[in-house]
Design an enzyme around this catalytic site. Structure first.
Site, PDB file in Angstrom:
ATOM      1  N   GLU A 137       0.629  -1.449   0.184  1.00  0.00           N
ATOM      2  CA  GLU A 137       0.019  -0.275   0.224  1.00  0.00           C
ATOM      3  C   GLU A 137       0.820   1.379   0.124  1.00  0.00           C
ATOM      4  O   GLU A 137       2.083   1.296   0.142  1.00  0.00           O
ATOM      5  CB  GLU A 137      -0.842   0.524   1.267  1.00  0.00           C
ATOM      6  CG  GLU A 137      -1.489  -0.713   1.296  1.00  0.00           C
ATOM      7  CD  GLU A 137      -2.940  -1.334   2.562  1.00  0.00           C
ATOM      8  OE1 GLU A 137      -2.918  -0.581   3.144  1.00  0.00           O
ATOM      9  OE2 GLU A 137      -3.331  -2.619   2.731  1.00  0.00           O
TER      10      GLU A 137
ATOM     11  N   HIS B   5      -8.222   1.223   1.829  1.00  0.00           N
ATOM     12  CA  HIS B   5      -7.814   1.091   3.482  1.00  0.00           C
ATOM     13  C   HIS B   5      -8.027   1.465   4.888  1.00  0.00           C
ATOM     14  O   HIS B   5      -7.859   2.728   5.065  1.00  0.00           O
ATOM     15  CB  HIS B   5      -6.510   0.778   3.342  1.00  0.00           C
ATOM     16  CG  HIS B   5      -6.017   0.132   5.044  1.00  0.00           C
ATOM     17  ND1 HIS B   5      -5.129  -0.308   5.239  1.00  0.00           N
ATOM     18  CD2 HIS B   5      -6.757  -0.417   6.448  1.00  0.00           C
ATOM     19  CE1 HIS B   5      -4.730  -1.211   6.140  1.00  0.00           C
ATOM     20  NE2 HIS B   5      -5.872  -0.948   6.611  1.00  0.00           N
TER      21      HIS B   5
HETATM   22  N1  NAI Z   1      -9.914  -2.498   6.295  1.00  0.00           N
HETATM   23  C1  NAI Z   1      -9.688  -1.982   7.818  1.00  0.00           C
HETATM   24  O1  NAI Z   1      -9.452  -0.897   7.970  1.00  0.00           O
HETATM   25  C2  NAI Z   1      -9.029  -2.552   9.360  1.00  0.00           C
HETATM   26  C3  NAI Z   1      -8.969  -3.887   9.003  1.00  0.00           C
HETATM   27  N2  NAI Z   1      -8.675  -4.922  10.085  1.00  0.00           N
HETATM   28  C4  NAI Z   1      -8.434  -6.466  10.132  1.00  0.00           C
HETATM   29  O2  NAI Z   1      -9.245  -7.272  10.720  1.00  0.00           O
HETATM   30  C5  NAI Z   1      -8.725  -7.931  11.500  1.00  0.00           C
HETATM   31  C6  NAI Z   1      -9.550  -8.434  12.205  1.00  0.00           C
HETATM   32  O3  NAI Z   1     -10.189  -7.695  13.163  1.00  0.00           O
HETATM   33  P1  NAI Z   1     -11.228  -8.323  14.334  1.00  0.00           P
HETATM   34  O4  NAI Z   1     -11.799  -8.872  13.965  1.00  0.00           O
HETATM   35  O5  NAI Z   1     -11.236  -6.747  15.504  1.00  0.00           O
HETATM   36  O6  NAI Z   1      -9.927  -8.826  14.980  1.00  0.00           O
HETATM   37  P2  NAI Z   1     -10.212 -10.564  15.900  1.00  0.00           P
HETATM   38  O7  NAI Z   1      -9.063 -10.602  16.766  1.00  0.00           O
HETATM   39  O8  NAI Z   1     -11.511 -10.094  16.934  1.00  0.00           O
HETATM   40  O9  NAI Z   1     -11.008 -11.577  15.356  1.00  0.00           O
HETATM   41  C7  NAI Z   1     -10.293 -12.555  14.741  1.00  0.00           C
HETATM   42  C8  NAI Z   1     -10.791 -13.887  14.333  1.00  0.00           C
HETATM   43  O10 NAI Z   1      -9.953 -14.266  13.110  1.00  0.00           O
HETATM   44  C9  NAI Z   1     -10.003 -15.991  13.345  1.00  0.00           C
HETATM   45  N3  NAI Z   1      -9.069 -15.776  13.132  1.00  0.00           N
HETATM   46  C10 NAI Z   1      -7.540 -16.537  13.082  1.00  0.00           C
HETATM   47  N4  NAI Z   1      -7.317 -17.254  11.769  1.00  0.00           N
HETATM   48  C11 NAI Z   1      -7.763 -17.792  11.414  1.00  0.00           C
HETATM   49  C12 NAI Z   1      -8.352 -18.528  10.406  1.00  0.00           C
HETATM   50  N5  NAI Z   1      -6.820 -18.715  10.028  1.00  0.00           N
HETATM   51  N6  NAI Z   1      -9.011 -19.245   9.989  1.00  0.00           N
HETATM   52  C13 NAI Z   1     -10.435 -18.415  10.404  1.00  0.00           C
HETATM   53  N7  NAI Z   1     -10.486 -18.065  10.641  1.00  0.00           N
HETATM   54  C14 NAI Z   1      -8.901 -17.334  11.783  1.00  0.00           C
HETATM   55  C15 NAI Z   1     -10.117 -15.861  14.494  1.00  0.00           C
HETATM   56  O11 NAI Z   1      -9.952 -16.596  15.381  1.00  0.00           O
HETATM   57  C16 NAI Z   1     -10.527 -14.340  15.785  1.00  0.00           C
HETATM   58  O12 NAI Z   1     -12.351 -15.104  15.768  1.00  0.00           O
HETATM   59  C17 NAI Z   1      -7.459  -7.561  11.608  1.00  0.00           C
HETATM   60  O13 NAI Z   1      -6.313  -8.294  12.515  1.00  0.00           O
HETATM   61  C18 NAI Z   1      -7.574  -6.797  10.907  1.00  0.00           C
HETATM   62  O14 NAI Z   1      -5.901  -7.207  10.065  1.00  0.00           O
HETATM   63  C19 NAI Z   1      -8.970  -4.047  11.416  1.00  0.00           C
HETATM   64  C20 NAI Z   1      -9.408  -3.140  11.167  1.00  0.00           C
HETATM   65  C21 NAI Z   1      -9.558  -2.081  10.383  1.00  0.00           C
HETATM   66  O1  AKG Z   2      -6.652   2.984  10.163  1.00  0.00           O
HETATM   67  C1  AKG Z   2      -5.461   2.758   9.922  1.00  0.00           C
HETATM   68  O2  AKG Z   2      -4.531   2.922   9.511  1.00  0.00           O
HETATM   69  C2  AKG Z   2      -5.909   0.897   9.814  1.00  0.00           C
HETATM   70  C3  AKG Z   2      -7.021   0.076   9.875  1.00  0.00           C
HETATM   71  C4  AKG Z   2      -7.040  -1.003  10.522  1.00  0.00           C
HETATM   72  O3  AKG Z   2      -6.442  -1.703   9.463  1.00  0.00           O
HETATM   73  C5  AKG Z   2      -6.439  -1.934  11.878  1.00  0.00           C
HETATM   74  O4  AKG Z   2      -7.000  -1.648  12.688  1.00  0.00           O
HETATM   75  O5  AKG Z   2      -5.885  -2.923  11.645  1.00  0.00           O
END
Ligand code: NAI
Ligand code: AKG
Length: 469
Positions: free
Chosen positions: A316, A347
């Site tokens: 990115e 993102h």
């Molecule tokens: N696009 C964006 O701006 C954002 C992206 N994210 C991404 O979203 C991801 C998830 O966020 P949350 O829900 O808060 O995380 P979380 O940790 O609450 O949930 C992740 C889930 O994925 C499961 N998991 C892990 N490995 C797995 C696998 N191989 N197969 C199936 N399930 C699996 C875990 O058991 C857990 O239940 C973050 O790690 C981050 O990378 C988060 C916030 C913002």
């Molecule tokens: O807002 C951001 O810069 C990152 C969001 C995200 O991917 C995260 O919270 O993991």
């Protein structure tokens, strides 16, 4: 405690700094400004004592990637020096800047690799102002005594809402209709445009975001199934399925909410696209490594997949600007942007005013508490240890923060060093190869501090020491 005593304490700490040229030793630097804070610090009693053997004005924080102004305000209130940058920094500049800061705040773009962190001689703490922490070498940071904090759920709702918007937008081809009209083309069609009511949403990763999405999706009449590596209680009428393949076979929309791990790398690639229903849609707002985009392009060209929404990419751009999302960054970019019914966002899943403001407050508070008091509750790479703040009337009390290798016999050695004093409170915990001891010891005079520091510094298991008073 007299001014004279404090002066001597400062000397003791100065000694610590001199020793501190080796990584992990005391990393704060007392200066003359420390003396300037004394009347305020010493005249207040029956209040929480600010535990700083240094002036807050000596603490330097580097904030990158437009971290929210709520964080800047918190750090400035503490008196810290804040160096704020809107974008991420190129690695060379990052290495130069990280050399003398005590804390750094980043979002998802800044890669804090071992190669970068090894230059950070004074760094005590890293704040990820986001959920993901895959951009930081957590293990290396811990081995250097650097604690890492994040915000585990402040932007979860924002991501879930974005995905809801994308589900409807893909089903109705809204992105394409909008682009067409922006360029003068009226294209009123209903072919292959669908309601979402009654369709099946498959959520991969049923954590904070996945489960929030589940609730929102059901309220719009979608059936929800989910796949997760752990068994998780279903919300509403959602159902957990035992295999990824079953989810892919049954879902009309597939949305990914897993962290970046070795297991999730290219989790959705050619075989998984082949397992999906004809005309299904895929949404990825997790991490760019989770979906193999070359395979997605092929599946879309073959009309197997009817649409995709991507918020994250393997590479990115470091900052906003025209021309940065190109084949130079990711070799498939031209192919991807030429497809129809593909929504591409930069993102922004967590980029709402609400999310950024609360992340700013949450992470800056955690960092300040760690710097000022040593508390690690919420740290993602450290044992979680916390002691109540000291009161101003607890004079001659010193808080010992001792980060060490998790090997047998350390507590015996440390408690032997502390044994001439009353250990008012002590809390120790370990996580993997790292352990962390916090102890409040009373009846300590200035010469004791120097001795305690020097004795602890000689211990084999020591990674980093701070003495706060
Ligand atoms: N696009 C964006 O701006 C954002 C992206 N994210 C991404 O979203 C991801 C998830 O966020 P949350 O829900 O808060 O995380 P979380 O940790 O609450 O949930 C992740 C889930 O994925 C499961 N998991 C892990 N490995 C797995 C696998 N191989 N197969 C199936 N399930 C699996 C875990 O058991 C857990 O239940 C973050 O790690 C981050 O990378 C988060 C916030 C913002
Ligand atoms: O807002 C951001 O810069 C990152 C969001 C995200 O991917 C995260 O919270 O993991």
């Amino acid at each position: 405690m007299s001014y004279q005593n404090i002066d001597n304490l400062q000397g003791a700490f100065q000694h610590g700094v001199n020793l501190g040229s080796s990584p992990g030793a005391v990393s704060t630097s007392p200066t003359q400004s420390f003396m300037n804070t004394l009347p305020r610090r010493l005249s207040v009693s029956k209040q929480q004592k600010v535990l700083k053997p240094f002036s807050t004005g000596d603490i330097k924080i580097l904030l990158l990637e437009n971290v929210n102004k709520t964080a800047i305000a918190t750090f400035k209130d503490q008196g810290y020096q804040v160096d704020f940058h809107k974008g991420a920094l190129p690695e060379e500049e990052l290495i130069e800047k990280i050399k003398d800061v005590h804390a750094i705040g980043i979002r998802s773009k800044t890669k804090l690799t071992a190669n970068v962190l090894k230059h950070a001689k004074n760094l005590e703490v890293i704040g990820c102002f986001c959920i993901g922490t895959n951009q930081v070498d957590l293990e290396y940071a811990a081995s250097r005594g650097i604690a890492v904090f994040n915000s585990p759920f402040s932007n979860s709702r924002s991501v879930a809402e974005l995905v809801i918007a994308e589900i409807i937008s893909l089903a109705r081809q809204l992105g394409d209709r909008s682009i067409e009209l922006h360029t003068g083309t009226w294209n009123k069609v209903s072919a292959k445009c669908w309601e979402v009511r009654g369709k099946t949403l498959g959520i991969i990763g049923y954590g904070h975001i996945g489960s929030q999405l589940s609730v929102l999706a059901e309220s719009m009449g979608l059936h929800v199934i989910y796949y997760d590596i752990v068994t998780i209680m279903a919300l509403g009428t959602a159902k957990q399925v035992p295999t990824l393949n079953e989810l892919l076979n049954k879902a009309d929309f597939v949305s990914l909410h897993v962290p970046e791990t070795p297991e999730t790398k290219n989790m959705i690639s050619a075989p998984q696209f082949a397992s999906m229903k004809d005309g299904a849609y895929i949404i990825n707002a997790s991490r760019g490594t989770v979906v193999d985009i070359a395979s997605l392009v092929a599946a879309m060209k073959a009309k197997k997949i009817a649409g995709a929404a991507l918020d994250v990419y393997p590479n990115e751009p470091a900052k906003n600007g025209a021309g940065s999302f190109s084949n130079e960054l990711n070799s498939w970019t031209n192919d991807l942007v030429s497809l129809t019914n593909v929504i591409l966002t930069p993102h922004i899943g967590g980029s709402t005013e609400e999310a950024q403001s609360s992340i700013g407050i949450e992470v800056s508070d955690a960092l300040s508490k760690y710097i000022n008091e040593g508390n690690t509750v919420g740290a993602v790479n450290f044992p979680e240890v916390s002691l109540k703040a000291l009161d101003y009337d607890q004079e001659n009390t010193v808080r010992v923060l001792y980060i060490h290798k998790n090997v047998p016999g350390v507590l015996k050695v440390v408690n032997n060093i502390l044994s001439n004093h009353n250990i008012e409170k002590q809390y120790s915990d370990s996580r993997g190869e790292i352990a962390y001891l916090m102890a409040d010891i009373s009846s300590v005079n200035q010469s004791d501090i120097k001795e305690i520091y020097e004795d602890l510094n000689k211990t084999d298991a020591k990674i980093s020491i701070r003495l706060l008073y």
